[in-house]
Design a protein around this motif. Structure first.
Motif, PDB file in Angstrom:
ATOM      1  N   THR A   7      11.069   1.741   0.800  1.00  0.00           N
ATOM      2  CA  THR A   7      10.624   2.671  -0.234  1.00  0.00           C
ATOM      3  C   THR A   7       9.570   2.001  -1.112  1.00  0.00           C
ATOM      4  O   THR A   7       9.470   0.771  -1.152  1.00  0.00           O
ATOM      5  N   MET A   8       8.819   2.838  -1.809  1.00  0.00           N
ATOM      6  CA  MET A   8       7.751   2.329  -2.660  1.00  0.00           C
ATOM      7  C   MET A   8       7.652   3.177  -3.919  1.00  0.00           C
ATOM      8  O   MET A   8       8.250   4.256  -4.014  1.00  0.00           O
ATOM      9  N   PHE A   9       6.876   2.680  -4.876  1.00  0.00           N
ATOM     10  CA  PHE A   9       6.609   3.490  -6.055  1.00  0.00           C
ATOM     11  C   PHE A   9       5.244   4.132  -5.926  1.00  0.00           C
ATOM     12  O   PHE A   9       4.374   3.663  -5.194  1.00  0.00           O
ATOM     13  N   GLY A  10       5.075   5.233  -6.629  1.00  0.00           N
ATOM     14  CA  GLY A  10       3.819   5.958  -6.583  1.00  0.00           C
ATOM     15  C   GLY A  10       3.851   7.126  -7.539  1.00  0.00           C
ATOM     16  O   GLY A  10       4.849   7.368  -8.228  1.00  0.00           O
ATOM     17  N   VAL A  11       2.740   7.855  -7.599  1.00  0.00           N
ATOM     18  CA  VAL A  11       2.597   8.987  -8.521  1.00  0.00           C
ATOM     19  C   VAL A  11       2.470  10.261  -7.698  1.00  0.00           C
ATOM     20  O   VAL A  11       1.624  10.360  -6.818  1.00  0.00           O
ATOM     21  N   VAL A  12       3.323  11.225  -8.004  1.00  0.00           N
ATOM     22  CA  VAL A  12       3.390  12.478  -7.265  1.00  0.00           C
ATOM     23  C   VAL A  12       2.998  13.645  -8.173  1.00  0.00           C
ATOM     24  O   VAL A  12       3.362  13.679  -9.351  1.00  0.00           O
ATOM     25  N   VAL A 331      -8.089  -1.015 -17.523  1.00  0.00           N
ATOM     26  CA  VAL A 331      -7.147  -1.081 -16.405  1.00  0.00           C
ATOM     27  C   VAL A 331      -5.774  -0.660 -16.931  1.00  0.00           C
ATOM     28  O   VAL A 331      -5.237  -1.273 -17.855  1.00  0.00           O
ATOM     29  N   TYR A 332      -5.218   0.415 -16.352  1.00  0.00           N
ATOM     30  CA  TYR A 332      -3.938   0.968 -16.779  1.00  0.00           C
ATOM     31  C   TYR A 332      -2.853   0.617 -15.760  1.00  0.00           C
ATOM     32  O   TYR A 332      -3.128   0.601 -14.555  1.00  0.00           O
ATOM     33  N   PRO A 333      -1.619   0.378 -16.195  1.00  0.00           N
ATOM     34  CA  PRO A 333      -0.531   0.298 -15.216  1.00  0.00           C
ATOM     35  C   PRO A 333      -0.407   1.628 -14.479  1.00  0.00           C
ATOM     36  O   PRO A 333      -0.674   2.689 -15.058  1.00  0.00           O
ATOM     37  N   LEU A 334      -0.026   1.590 -13.217  1.00  0.00           N
ATOM     38  CA  LEU A 334       0.068   2.804 -12.419  1.00  0.00           C
ATOM     39  C   LEU A 334       0.934   3.863 -13.100  1.00  0.00           C
ATOM     40  O   LEU A 334       0.624   5.057 -13.067  1.00  0.00           O
ATOM     41  N   LYS A 356      -3.600  -0.471 -12.152  1.00  0.00           N
ATOM     42  CA  LYS A 356      -3.092  -1.729 -11.579  1.00  0.00           C
ATOM     43  C   LYS A 356      -1.744  -1.440 -10.941  1.00  0.00           C
ATOM     44  O   LYS A 356      -0.839  -0.910 -11.572  1.00  0.00           O
ATOM     45  N   VAL A 357      -1.632  -1.782  -9.663  1.00  0.00           N
ATOM     46  CA  VAL A 357      -0.372  -1.590  -8.932  1.00  0.00           C
ATOM     47  C   VAL A 357       0.389  -2.899  -9.008  1.00  0.00           C
ATOM     48  O   VAL A 357       0.034  -3.878  -8.345  1.00  0.00           O
ATOM     49  N   GLU A 358       1.424  -2.953  -9.833  1.00  0.00           N
ATOM     50  CA  GLU A 358       2.167  -4.203 -10.056  1.00  0.00           C
ATOM     51  C   GLU A 358       3.081  -4.511  -8.874  1.00  0.00           C
ATOM     52  O   GLU A 358       3.560  -3.622  -8.196  1.00  0.00           O
TER      53      GLU A 358
END
Length: 358
Positions: A7-12, A331-334, A356-358
């Protein structure tokens, strides 16, 4: 390389709407690698106006059936909804899995593709829009410059036909709207390298000063009444008008400023809708000055590997030699992507916005 998680993190985006519909998730499935594909662990993701068009529904999202990285793909034969959608059009990172011999694991790449607002993105062959980075370019710089830089370079070369490499201010008269923005700042810098006479419009003193530093010979404050903007542009060109206009603003400038200040036999290149989409044009308005209008798309200029290689090599050379630079606003955190969209749509930003993808 570290093991690839399940699994991963992301924006939906669950549905079209404002910045509030952007949902940060931590349990999205990592796409599976197939033949001729690479899996990239993203480090930086670019934020672009086109992302807001897909978020609001102005542009139709890509079909999930053709996209393995889409969260709604579930193997059903039914026609799937384009939502929920992972948007984003560019990123830079490291290849963590590959079934393509030209893109080995561990290589750093910058690329143009859908669904980049995520920890991992799957890219499918033919990989005409992915480029392995030279050691002299960081993923941050590459991501900040790639899409807007290629857009500016291809529009200047292909759409406008500007190829001469002359001294400062010896080339054609050009007008760049929103010159302090991501694409605008690249247009100004590259046009300056080519010796064009550049008039830049930007909103407010700070943005005007930035446009001047980037290489514009003349700057007009776009927050002034439009009749004053028109008067100043005409005065600068001694009433000749502008040979090529680069307009990423759209509705607010095309039918008024552009058609008024463009020179005889001039070209208006509309490429954005920051103020709204341009309304249908009465072609008879083009007759008095034999005006040409274009609505180009950058991917159409780098369709073949040869085209992509030519323009990417030129862009990277401009960056590495210091002739142009990536102007990064923030640069913003995701997980703070909603704020990035708010800031971008406020038109108060200058340069490129990155996640930025941490």
């Amino acid at each position: 390389m570290a093991p690839i998680p399940n699994t991963m993190f992301g924006v939906v985006i669950p549905r079209p709407g404002g910045p509030d519909v952007l949902e940060y998730k931590t349990d999205l499935p990592v796409p599976s690698l197939g033949e001729g594909q690479i899996l990239v662990r993203n480090e930086y993701v670019g934020v672009n106006y086109i992302d807001t068009y897909f978020r609001t529904g102005l542009y139709k999202p890509p079909s999930p059936s053709s996209n393995s990285n889409h969260p709604s793909t579930n193997g059903s034969n039914d026609t799937p909804s384009p939502y929920p959608l992972i948007t984003g059009k560019e990123a830079a990172g490291t290849i963590t899995a590959s079934s393509h011999p030209s893109y080995p694991v561990g290589s750093r790449v910058v690329y143009l593709a859908d669904n980049t607002y995520a920890q991992y993105t799957l890219l499918t062959f033919p990989l005409t829009q992915a480029t392995i980075l030279p050691a002299s370019l960081t993923p941050e710089t590459a991501c900040a410059a790639y899409l807007q830089g290629l857009t500016a370079l291809t529009f200047i070369r292909e759409a406008a036909g500007i190829t001469q490499q002359l001294g400062i201010s010896e080339g054609p008269w050009t007008l760049v709207h929103a010159a302090a923005g991501g694409t605008g700042s690249m247009l100004v810098q590259i046009l300056a390298v080519m010796g064009a006479k550049i008039i830049a419009t930007a909103g407010g003193k700070q943005k005007c000063e930035l446009a001047k530093k980037l290489g514009a010979g003349w700057v007009v404050d776009s927050s002034l009444p439009q009749e004053e903007v028109i008067r100043q542009v005409k005065e600068i060109t001694n009433n000749k008008g502008v040979d090529v206009i680069f307009d990423g603003v759209g509705k607010a400038t095309f039918g008024t400023v552009d058609l008024d200040v463009v020179a005889r036999k001039g070209t208006i290149i509309v490429f954005g809708n920051a103020s709204g989409a341009v309304e249908p044009v009465d072609l008879f308005r083009l007759m008095p000055k034999n005006i040409k209008i274009m609505r180009p798309s950058m991917p159409g200029y780098i369709t073949t590997p040869e085209e992509k290689e030519t323009f990417t090599s030129e862009l990277f050379d401009l960056l590495v030699t210091g002739k142009i630079h990536a102007n990064i606003h923030q640069v913003y955190p995701l997980k703070n992507v909603a704020q990035a969209h708010i800031d971008l749509e406020s038109r108060k930003t200058t340069g490129k916005l990155l996640l930025k993808v941490e």
